[in-house]
Design a protein around this motif. Structure first.
Motif, mmCIF file in Angstrom:
data_model
loop_
_atom_site.group_PDB
_atom_site.id
_atom_site.type_symbol
_atom_site.label_atom_id
_atom_site.label_comp_id
_atom_site.label_asym_id
_atom_site.label_seq_id
_atom_site.Cartn_x
_atom_site.Cartn_y
_atom_site.Cartn_z
ATOM 1 N N ASP A 87 0.865 -1.187 0.000
ATOM 2 C CA ASP A 87 0.000 0.000 0.000
ATOM 3 C C ASP A 87 0.899 1.234 0.000
ATOM 4 O OD1 ASP A 87 -1.749 2.069 0.403
ATOM 5 O OD2 ASP A 87 -2.664 1.257 2.233
ATOM 6 N N LYS A 88 0.965 1.913 -1.134
ATOM 7 C CA LYS A 88 1.872 3.062 -1.256
ATOM 8 C C LYS A 88 1.468 4.209 -0.345
ATOM 9 C CE LYS A 88 -0.543 5.125 -5.217
ATOM 10 N NZ LYS A 88 -0.398 5.562 -6.634
ATOM 11 N N ALA A 93 5.250 4.201 4.666
ATOM 12 C CA ALA A 93 5.938 4.612 3.445
ATOM 13 C C ALA A 93 6.845 5.805 3.708
ATOM 14 C CB ALA A 93 4.921 4.939 2.356
ATOM 15 N N LEU A 94 8.001 5.784 3.055
ATOM 16 C CA LEU A 94 8.950 6.903 3.124
ATOM 17 C C LEU A 94 9.144 7.424 1.706
ATOM 18 C CD1 LEU A 94 11.693 5.377 5.458
ATOM 19 C CD2 LEU A 94 9.862 6.945 6.107
ATOM 20 N N GLY A 95 8.512 8.523 1.375
ATOM 21 C CA GLY A 95 8.643 9.074 0.034
ATOM 22 C C GLY A 95 8.080 8.141 -1.010
ATOM 23 N N SER A 96 8.736 8.082 -2.158
ATOM 24 C CA SER A 96 8.206 7.310 -3.278
ATOM 25 C C SER A 96 8.632 5.855 -3.277
ATOM 26 C CB SER A 96 8.647 7.942 -4.598
ATOM 27 O OG SER A 96 10.076 7.955 -4.687
ATOM 28 N N ASP A 123 14.923 5.103 -2.099
ATOM 29 C CA ASP A 123 15.822 4.900 -3.235
ATOM 30 C C ASP A 123 15.361 3.657 -3.982
ATOM 31 O OD1 ASP A 123 17.836 4.441 -5.034
ATOM 32 O OD2 ASP A 123 19.444 4.340 -3.559
ATOM 33 N N ALA A 124 14.907 3.834 -5.202
ATOM 34 C CA ALA A 124 14.352 2.709 -5.968
ATOM 35 C C ALA A 124 15.369 1.594 -6.148
ATOM 36 C CB ALA A 124 13.854 3.199 -7.327
#
Length: 243
Positions: A87-88, A93-96, A123-124
């Protein structure tokens, strides 16, 4: 607090929660086990085949009271937050791309709770880091026999005659360790002595230090014992205490 298997069955997955003994202090908000040792497993310890084998049998579950004893009071709400990968919009959640969540599991073979702590930076391409907290059993399951004792990266394991892998039974306040002169190596040597004398049958954790056989004390205190992965079969342990 001492116990005998006939008094409390703390290794039955159908009854483990009902017979779990807690230590609490209401004013400072402390709640933890009064018998089972708490185990904190760091990310570097999770990459071994042994840990992955244990992890693979865990089952996801909803948080319950025992999971709450494995985290600090301020972290209890996070047990109920979904992972950002699920669940974004999760509070975890931290940022994107980042996430700091907790996942709850239980061990179906011992009925003990497990909390996994997820840490991923925003960081992706960054790595997912997981650490885990659980309780050690107080004995092997009824009907099991120790086949071998294994130590790897500071974790202590028992392999049964049926092939089941579990953390070595351990009592609260009597942590195990290797490679120096102190309580940890003595506690480990005492328990290994007791279970070897008991022919590998389910043996309550918490053997007093004075029960440790000198040969096992010498091994647990040696620097060689803490290097890499070491495995001692039941036969090896019994040979050490009878030679």
């Amino acid at each position: 607090m001492t116990f005998e298997p006939r008094d409390l069955n703390l290794t039955d997955p159908q009854k483990g929660f009902l017979h779990f003994v807690l230590y609490t202090e209401a004013r400072p908000g402390i709640a933890t086990s009064s018998l089972n040792a708490e185990l904190d497993i760091e990310p570097y310890q999770t990459i071994t085949p042994l840990f992955q084998e244990w992890l693979s049998r865990l089952e996801r579950c909803e948080p319950n009271a025992l999971h709450c004893t494995l985290v600090s009071p301020d972290k209890i709400p996070t047990l109920f937050h979904p992972c950002a990968t699920e669940d974004k919009n999760s509070p975890a959640a931290l940022g994107s791309a980042g996430c700091r969540c907790q996942r709850t599991f239980y061990d179906p073979d011992f009925g003990l709770p497990v909390v996994g702590s997820h840490s991923r930076l925003n960081d992706a391409d960054g790595p997912d880091r997981w650490s885990y907290t659980t309780y050690a059993p107080l004995a092997l399951r009824p009907g099991d026999t120790l086949r071998s004792f294994i130590t790897s990266r500071g974790l202590f394991w028992a392999r049964t005659d049926k092939g089941l892998l579990s953390f070595l039974p351990q009592q609260h306040g009597m942590g195990y360790n290797l490679g120096y002169s102190g309580g940890g190596p003595n506690a480990l040597a005492a328990y290994l002595t007791r279970i070897a004398e008991n022919d590998g049958l389910p043996t309550p954790a918490g053997a007093p230090y004075e029960d440790a056989h000198p040969a096992l004390v010498a091994w647990t205190k040696s620097t060689a014992a803490e290097r890499g992965t070491n495995e001692l079969t039941l036969h090896d342990l019994q040979a050490m205490i009878t030679s």
